[in-house]
Structures are given as C-alpha cells and as structure tokens.
Enzyme design. Structure first.
Site, short mmCIF file in Angstrom:
data_model
loop_
_atom_site.label_atom_id
_atom_site.label_comp_id
_atom_site.label_asym_id
_atom_site.label_seq_id
_atom_site.Cartn_x
_atom_site.Cartn_y
_atom_site.Cartn_z
N LYS A 175 0.86 -1.19 0.00
CA LYS A 175 0.00 0.00 0.00
C LYS A 175 0.89 1.23 0.00
CE LYS A 175 -4.46 0.80 0.22
NZ LYS A 175 -5.59 -0.09 -0.13
N ASP B 68 -7.05 4.34 -4.34
CA ASP B 68 -7.71 4.19 -3.04
C ASP B 68 -8.34 5.57 -2.81
OD1 ASP B 68 -7.68 2.10 -0.60
OD2 ASP B 68 -7.56 4.08 0.26
N1 GLU Z 1 -7.40 0.20 -2.74
C1 GLU Z 1 -8.15 -0.97 -3.07
C2 GLU Z 1 -8.21 -1.90 -1.87
O1 GLU Z 1 -8.27 -1.44 -0.75
C3 GLU Z 1 -7.71 -1.63 -4.36
C4 GLU Z 1 -6.29 -2.04 -4.44
C5 GLU Z 1 -5.88 -2.52 -5.85
O2 GLU Z 1 -6.70 -2.59 -6.74
O3 GLU Z 1 -4.70 -2.82 -5.99
O4 GLU Z 1 -8.27 -3.10 -1.97
#
Ligand code: GLU
Length: 449
Positions: A129, A169
C-alpha cells in the site's frame, strides 16, 4: 482488545514496541491475531518458522519527499509512502491513498489488510500500500498533475509489473492513475501497462474495475443473504460515503431490488426515502466534485441533508460502510441492531471499530469484514493485470461474471474455513484464517527470506 493466547500476545507486544504510535496498524494486527489461536494450535510449524512474526514486519518501507509547485507559484512539500509488505504470493499489490490523514501507521494498516485480502481472492498477488498526505480537495487539475508527476518521479524506481503494482484508493481515481502512468511511461520509456491498475479503458484499463469494489461488496452481501434464504429485494440499505466504492455499491443494490435511502460525505449525510438518485449523485460528486448538500438542492423532492448526527441512526435492513476506517463505532452498532439491521458488510477498509464488530456479532447481525467483502476491487485489478499480460481486453459482461464468481468463491471459502476451525458462520474467522494459511504456506515453501 480481545484475548490472545500467550504466544500470540508476545507477537502483538513486539508489534506494539517496534511500531510506536501506529494505532491503526496495531488494530489491524490485533484483529487478525485474534482469529489465529486455533490455527497455531493445529499447525505448530507456523510458530516454529516465525511466519506470523515475519508477516507483521513489512519486507520494505519507502518514505520520500514529494516537492511540487502550486498554482500560486509556491513550493509545496508532501510526504510519500510505499510499504511493500509481503510478496510470497505475487508482486506487491495495493492502492495509493492521497489524504491529509495519511502517515506511516495508516499505510501499514492498509498494507497489512491487503496481504490477507489479496490472498483470499486466490489470485497471484502479494500485499502492499502507498500514498501521501497530499490533499487533492480544492486543488486544480494542473496541481494534481504536478503532484502526481512529482510523486511518480520517486516511486517509479520501486515499482514494476513483476515487482509492485499500485492502484487507486481514497483520493486516487482515474484522473490520478492517468497522470501517474503518464509520468512512469515518460521516465522509463516503456509502455508497461501492468505496472498500475485502474487505468482508463482506452489505455490498458479493464472493464468493471471502476465499479468492482462497490459491486463486489454487494455481491458478497447477496451471497450472505442467499445463504440465509434472503435477498436484496425490498430491503432498505444505508451506505456511508459517496466516493467510488459507495457509488457503485448503490448502483448494484438498486439493480438487485433494494433501495439505498442514505449516503454521506465529510460534510454530513443525505436521506432520500425514495432512493438515492444515482445520476444526480454522480453529477454532484464526480463531475462537479462538490459537497453532498448540493444533492438535496438539485433533487428538490423531500430529501434532506444533515450536517450533524449519525448516519447509522437512519433505520435500515442492511448497512454498507464504504467511507473510511473506524467510521462505525460501538454505539452505532447497537443502534443498527436495535433498528433491525440484519447485515453489515464493509466496503471500506476497517470501517467498523473492533468494539463495533464485536457488538454486531453478539447482537446476531451478520458481519462481513472488508478483507472479504471489499476484495472485489483488488481482484478485478488482478484481472486487469491478466488482460495486460496477454494484451487482451474482455467485455463488461465477461469481467463482471468473473468478479461475481470470485466473490462467491471468497464467500464460500470464508464459511468453509470458519467451520473447519470451530467458528461456524463467522466471516471474520473465515477471512482471517483462509487469508493467512494461503500466504503462510507459501512463505514456508520459500524459506526464511
Ligand atoms: N485500494 C483498493 C483496496 O483497498 C484496491 C487495491 C488494488 O486494486 O490494488 O483493496
């Protein structure tokens, strides 16, 4: 926090000491450890090889300066993060969050959650992340572009289609992914589509990726209802948030015969008993990037806007928290249960406090944790990576069917695992244990690295 066995308590204490002040990260770790008691009892090999302790320590953490110039010519400095948490199952995968609340503890909680969520999808993706304390609110397109370019100027050296694949996100949508991809392409001189997901449909994006987190949360809820011979038909639903996840959750609830009667943003919430008008919501939030209060003005049919008060007091059968972490507390959980709510499914990451999750379960409300219920977003990102790798693009219908199938698989895996480890019906135990065992087994195979 709940009770842990002595071994797990030691691991948790070590996490507290090594990561001072990172309360959201502590919360996320504790929530997983609480489910792992029966797993370490059955499989001593996990403790022997320190798999859980290794899982709690990110493989790599990158923190960097992001300098950029605003429209007034002033130099602005933000902080950028990428936490590459675990790559046992595949390249690090997870979104970027741009929000003023971002600090290392938030990125680590999200990265930690992402490991188990991604594992649970059954797809070849590790967990990571990133993000920044940059606040896109009120910034011009030019400012957002310059910020994204500055951010990618450092990030590019850490990512790649086989290394680390960021996505969106909170605060990072199609516009930001475009600027980030453009800068990556410019710096590397490579059209490496699989380095980011959430791309536009004309330049390597996947159908359904925009809708996937919201749709997936509703598909998961539909499975939970179906398992109890029920459905969305005729149900009153409250959704928090009005961003990407909330918008497409509302769309799918309406398609399945439910009515979303309230949603929210940072300025308060809207109640619309006739059902939220989705086109109007999109116009206000996506096109005008305005506040939800404008919805009521434009709708003019008896809907109302509240600046204060609790969204969760609006009576409903189903609640879908789709805004942000810790937005639904213990008092809200009691209110929901008292008003007859039967399911709470997390569209956001960790929106329910631990006390709320416990109170819901004790009151007999079905509780679907984000790791399972919101995994549709990242699962569709993995489908986007598949399409990029094969230079193919699939239809909306095919992609949506794949997503629905993945959500059914996650739902069933949670229930089977919960049953196997002695917590029948618990989506929390099922998601944590099934997510954990897949990644832990891979780590055992790969040796101490
Ligand atoms: N931010 C999204 C999550 O919390 C998607 C992450 C992604 O697609 O890599 O899962």
């Amino acid at each position: 926090m709940g009770n842990l066995s002595a071994k797990l308590q030691d691991i948790y204490d070590e996490v507290l000491t090594r990561n001072p002040g990172e309360t959201e990260f502590h919360q996320a770790v504790n929530e997983v450890l609480e489910s792992l008691g029966p797993v370490v009892a059955k499989h001593p090999e996990y403790a022997d090889s320190a798999v859980i302790r290794r899982l709690c320590e990110p493989e790599r953490q990158i923190i960097f300066r992001v300098p950029w110039v605003d429209d007034a010519g002033t130099v602005q400095i933000n902080r950028g993060f990428r936490v590459e948490f675990n790559s046992a199952l595949g390249p690090y995968k997870g979104g970027l969050r741009f929000h003023p609340s971002v600090y290392l503890g938030i990125i680590k909680f999200l990265g930690f959650e992402q490991i188990f969520k991604n594992s649970l999808t059954g797809m070849p993706i590790g967990g990571g992340k990133g993000g920044s304390d940059f606040d896109p609110k009120g910034r011009s397109d030019g400012e957002v572009m310059r910020f994204c370019q500055a951010f990618m100027t450092e990030l590019y050296r850490h990512i790649g289609e086989y290394t680390d694949v960021p996505a969106g996100d909170i605060g990072v949508g199609g516009r930001e992914i475009g600027y980030l991809f453009g800068q990556y392409k410019r710096i590397t001189n490579r059209y490496e589509s699989g380095v980011l997901t959430g791309k536009g449909l004309t330049w390597g994006g996947s159908q359904v990726r925009t809708e996937a987190t919201g749709y997936g949360t509703v598909f998961f809820t539909q499975e939970a209802l179906r398992a109890r011979d029920s459905s969305f038909d005729g149900k009153r639903v409250v959704v928090s948030g009005s961003g990407n996840v909330a918008t497409y959750a509302i769309e799918k609830v309406h398609e399945l015969g439910g009515t979303v009667v309230a949603c929210s943003d940072s300025s308060g919430f809207v109640v619309d008993d006739k059902g939220i008008d989705l086109e109007l919501l999109k116009e206000v939030k996506q096109v005008r990037r305005a506040r939800l209060a404008d919805y009521v003005e434009l709708r003019g049919n008896g809907s109302s806007h509240a600046e204060d008060g609790r969204l969760w007091e609006v009576p409903c059968d189903i609640a879908l928290p789709c805004a942000t972490q810790n937005e639904l507390d213990e008092a809200d959980a009691h209110t929901l249960a008292r008003n007859g709510c039967v399911v709470v499914a997390e569209g956001a990451n960790m929106p329910c406090t631990p006390e709320a999750a416990r109170a819901l379960t004790e009151a007999g409300v079905i509780f679907a944790p984000g790791k399972a219920a919101n995994a549709g977003g990242v699962a569709t990102s993995a489908l986007e990576m598949q399409q990029n790798a094969s230079r193919d693009s699939w239809t909306f219908e095919h992609t949506e069917e794949r997503l629905a199938e993945i959500m059914r698989g996650i739902h069933d895996r949670c229930l089977e695992t919960a049953e196997e480890y002695g917590s029948p019906g618990s989506y929390v135990a099922g998601a944590n244990i099934a997510g954990f065992t897949r990644v832990a087994d891979a780590m055992l195979s790969l040796g101490v690295i």
